[in-house]
Design an enzyme around this catalytic site. Structure first.
Site, PDB file in Angstrom:
ATOM      1  N   HIS A  33       0.025  -8.210   6.562  1.00 15.06           N
ATOM      2  CA  HIS A  33       1.034  -7.172   6.315  1.00 15.06           C
ATOM      3  C   HIS A  33       2.420  -7.724   6.653  1.00 15.06           C
ATOM      4  O   HIS A  33       2.573  -8.501   7.596  1.00 15.06           O
ATOM      5  CB  HIS A  33       0.733  -5.925   7.157  1.00 15.06           C
ATOM      6  CG  HIS A  33       1.572  -4.758   6.739  1.00 15.06           C
ATOM      7  ND1 HIS A  33       2.863  -4.594   7.170  1.00 15.06           N
ATOM      8  CD2 HIS A  33       1.316  -3.736   5.897  1.00 15.06           C
ATOM      9  CE1 HIS A  33       3.365  -3.503   6.603  1.00 15.06           C
ATOM     10  NE2 HIS A  33       2.439  -2.961   5.826  1.00 15.06           N
ATOM     11  N   ASN A  89      -2.562   3.339   5.852  1.00 14.16           N
ATOM     12  CA  ASN A  89      -2.178   2.379   6.886  1.00 14.16           C
ATOM     13  C   ASN A  89      -1.359   3.152   7.922  1.00 14.16           C
ATOM     14  O   ASN A  89      -0.180   3.414   7.722  1.00 14.16           O
ATOM     15  CB  ASN A  89      -1.348   1.237   6.266  1.00 14.16           C
ATOM     16  CG  ASN A  89      -0.853   0.264   7.326  1.00 14.16           C
ATOM     17  OD1 ASN A  89      -1.324   0.277   8.471  1.00 14.16           O
ATOM     18  ND2 ASN A  89       0.102  -0.574   6.964  1.00 14.16           N
ATOM     19  N   TRP A  90      -2.023   3.496   9.015  1.00 13.60           N
ATOM     20  CA  TRP A  90      -1.355   4.326  10.031  1.00 13.60           C
ATOM     21  C   TRP A  90      -0.357   3.538  10.878  1.00 13.60           C
ATOM     22  O   TRP A  90       0.399   4.129  11.640  1.00 13.60           O
ATOM     23  CB  TRP A  90      -2.406   4.947  10.952  1.00 13.60           C
ATOM     24  CG  TRP A  90      -3.156   6.085  10.337  1.00 13.60           C
ATOM     25  CD1 TRP A  90      -2.970   6.626   9.096  1.00 13.60           C
ATOM     26  CD2 TRP A  90      -4.207   6.840  10.957  1.00 13.60           C
ATOM     27  NE1 TRP A  90      -3.844   7.668   8.906  1.00 13.60           N
ATOM     28  CE2 TRP A  90      -4.621   7.819  10.032  1.00 13.60           C
ATOM     29  CE3 TRP A  90      -4.846   6.783  12.196  1.00 13.60           C
ATOM     30  CZ2 TRP A  90      -5.632   8.737  10.315  1.00 13.60           C
ATOM     31  CZ3 TRP A  90      -5.860   7.693  12.469  1.00 13.60           C
ATOM     32  CH2 TRP A  90      -6.242   8.659  11.540  1.00 13.60           C
ATOM     33  N   LYS A  91      -0.414   2.212  10.789  1.00 11.21           N
ATOM     34  CA  LYS A  91       0.458   1.375  11.625  1.00 11.21           C
ATOM     35  C   LYS A  91       0.268   1.755  13.111  1.00 11.21           C
ATOM     36  O   LYS A  91      -0.843   2.062  13.497  1.00 11.21           O
ATOM     37  CB  LYS A  91       1.908   1.491  11.161  1.00 11.21           C
ATOM     38  CG  LYS A  91       2.012   1.249   9.645  1.00 11.21           C
ATOM     39  CD  LYS A  91       3.406   1.091   9.151  1.00 11.21           C
ATOM     40  CE  LYS A  91       3.376   0.846   7.644  1.00 11.21           C
ATOM     41  NZ  LYS A  91       4.677   0.514   7.095  1.00 11.21           N
ATOM     42  N   SER A 119       6.411   2.912   0.064  1.00 10.24           N
ATOM     43  CA  SER A 119       6.935   4.257  -0.194  1.00 10.24           C
ATOM     44  C   SER A 119       6.107   5.059  -1.203  1.00 10.24           C
ATOM     45  O   SER A 119       6.650   5.799  -2.028  1.00 10.24           O
ATOM     46  CB  SER A 119       8.400   4.198  -0.654  1.00 10.24           C
ATOM     47  OG  SER A 119       9.213   3.651   0.364  1.00 10.24           O
ATOM     48  N   GLU A 176       2.980  -5.376  -2.076  1.00  8.46           N
ATOM     49  CA  GLU A 176       3.926  -4.491  -1.389  1.00  8.46           C
ATOM     50  C   GLU A 176       5.270  -5.200  -1.246  1.00  8.46           C
ATOM     51  O   GLU A 176       5.470  -5.961  -0.294  1.00  8.46           O
ATOM     52  CB  GLU A 176       3.442  -4.199   0.040  1.00  8.46           C
ATOM     53  CG  GLU A 176       2.145  -3.481   0.156  1.00  8.46           C
ATOM     54  CD  GLU A 176       2.070  -2.775   1.515  1.00  8.46           C
ATOM     55  OE1 GLU A 176       2.037  -1.543   1.509  1.00  8.46           O
ATOM     56  OE2 GLU A 176       2.076  -3.443   2.556  1.00  8.46           O
ATOM     57  N   GLY A 187       1.584   4.154   3.693  1.00  7.16           N
ATOM     58  CA  GLY A 187       2.016   4.143   5.095  1.00  7.16           C
ATOM     59  C   GLY A 187       2.348   5.535   5.581  1.00  7.16           C
ATOM     60  O   GLY A 187       1.464   6.325   5.915  1.00  7.16           O
ATOM     61  N   GLY A 241       8.690   1.380   4.064  1.00  4.04           N
ATOM     62  CA  GLY A 241       9.240   2.002   5.267  1.00  4.04           C
ATOM     63  C   GLY A 241      10.441   2.897   5.024  1.00  4.04           C
ATOM     64  O   GLY A 241      10.977   2.977   3.919  1.00  4.04           O
ATOM     65  N   GLU A 296       4.821  -6.538   8.158  1.00  2.00           N
ATOM     66  CA  GLU A 296       5.288  -6.285   9.528  1.00  2.00           C
ATOM     67  C   GLU A 296       4.684  -7.283  10.519  1.00  2.00           C
ATOM     68  O   GLU A 296       5.251  -7.532  11.574  1.00  2.00           O
ATOM     69  CB  GLU A 296       4.983  -4.829   9.914  1.00  2.00           C
ATOM     70  CG  GLU A 296       5.928  -3.875   9.193  1.00  2.00           C
ATOM     71  CD  GLU A 296       5.393  -2.470   8.978  1.00  2.00           C
ATOM     72  OE1 GLU A 296       4.373  -2.100   9.596  1.00  2.00           O
ATOM     73  OE2 GLU A 296       5.998  -1.741   8.163  1.00  2.00           O
TER      74      GLU A 296
END
Ligand code: PGA
Length: 254
Positions: free
Chosen positions: A93, A8-10, A211, A163, A232, A169, A95
Site C-alpha cells: 500500500h 481497507n480500514w487502515k 476515493s 490506486e 478506504g 485519502g 502508505e
C-alpha cells in the site's frame, strides 16, 4: 466472476467493540449478495476476533513480513495470519511505501504470503502524472520488481489494486475517472502478459482504489470494467460501504 470489494480500514477504529459493530453490519449485507466477494482488511489486533464471526465475508491483513518466525520485533508473519483465519493480505500500500517499503521488500512479502496460501492484494500506482509518461514507467517498475520471480501458479492467488496516490485519502484531488482506470488497467494487463502469459494476465483481478464512494462505484465497475474496488474512508461507514456492495452486486462490466 464475482466483484471483489475490499474494505481497507487502515489504522481504524480505535476499539474492538467498534470494529465488531462495523464488521457485523458489513458482513450481514455481504452475506445476502451472490455476485460480490466481501473482504475486510482490518488492523492486526482485530483479525482473530473478526475471523471467528466472518460468516461469508473474508478477513484480510494490511501488511505482513517476509519471514515466518524469528527475531523481528514488531513484525507479523503470514504463517500467523493464516493460523488466525485471515485469507487476504494487502501488500505494498502507498502508505507503507511512504514509510520506506521498497519493491524488493514487497516482492519478498508477496512470495511468502502466497507460500502460506494467502491471497495477496498488491497495490500499485503513481504519485503524479507527467506529460512525458514517466508515470507509466513507474507503474511498470512496481509490477516488474514487485512480481519478479513469482512462480506462474502464484498468480492465481494475486489481485492487483491500481490506486493512484493522487486519488487516495482526504487530501486527495478526488477519485480518478472510469475511463482513466480502464486505460491503466489495460496497461497493467500488458505488463502482466510480459511477465506470464496472456491467459494468466487476463485472469488476475484488477481493482480500482482511491476515493471510492457510493457515488462513483458504479462508474468504475461499469465503464471502467473494474473487477472490484479497494475502499478506504467509505469502508468505515457501513451505510456507505453497504451501498457500494449493493451497487457491485447489480453492476455488470460494460
Ligand atoms: P480512500 O483510501 O478510499 O480513503 O481514498 C483508499 C486506500 O488507500 O486504499
Amino acid at each position: 466472476m464475482k466483484k471483489i470489494i475490499v474494505a481497507n480500514w487502515k489504522m481504524n477504529p480505535t476499539s474492538p467493540k467498534e470494529a465488531r459493530s462495523i464488521f457485523m453490519r458489513i458482513r450481514n449485507k455481504g452475506k445476502k449478495l451472490r455476485k460480490v466477494k466481501t473482504v475486510v482488511c482490518a488492523p492486526f489486533v482485530y483479525l482473530e476476533a473478526l475471523a471467528k464471526i466472518a460468516h461469508g465475508a473474508s478477513i484480510g491483513a494490511q501488511d505482513t513480513f517476509w519471514e515466518t518466525e524469528g527475531a523481528r520485533t514488531g513484525e507479523v508473519s503470514p504463517a500467523m495470519l493464516k493460523e488466525i483465519g485471515a485469507r487476504y493480505c494487502i501488500i505494498g500500500h502507498s502508505e507503507r511505501r511512504a514509510l520506506g517499503e521498497t519493491n524488493e521488500d514487497i516482492n519478498k512479502k508477496i512470495k511468502l504470503a502466497i507460500d502460506y496460501r494467502l491471497i495477496v492484494i498488491l497495490c500499485v500506482g503513481e504519485r503524479e502524472r507527467d506529460e512525458e509518461g514517466a508515470y507509466l514507467d513507474f507503474l511498470k517498475e512496481e509490477l516488474v520488481q514487485g512480481l519478479e520471480g513469482l512462480p506462474r501458479r502464484y498468480f492465481e492467488n494475486l489481485i492487483i489494486a491500481y490506486e493512484p496516490i493522487w486519488a487516495i485519502g482526504e487530501h486527495a484531488k478526488g477519485a480518478s475517472t472510469p475511463a482513466d482506470f480502464l486505460e491503466q488497467s489495460i496497461f497493467v494487463r500488458k505488463v502482466l502478459t510480459e511477465l506470464t502469459t496472456r491467459g494468466v494476465a487476463m485472469s488476475v483481478p484488477i481493482l480500482y482504489g482511491g476515493s471510492v464512494s457510493e457515488a462513483n462505484a458504479e462508474g468504475f465497475l461499469r465503464e471502467g470494467k473494474a473487477d472490484g474496488l479497494l475502499v478506504g474512508r467509505a469502508s468505515l461507514e457501513p451505510e456507505r460501504f453497504n451501498e457500494i456492495l449493493d451497487t457491485a452486486n447489480r453492476t455488470k462490466g460494460a
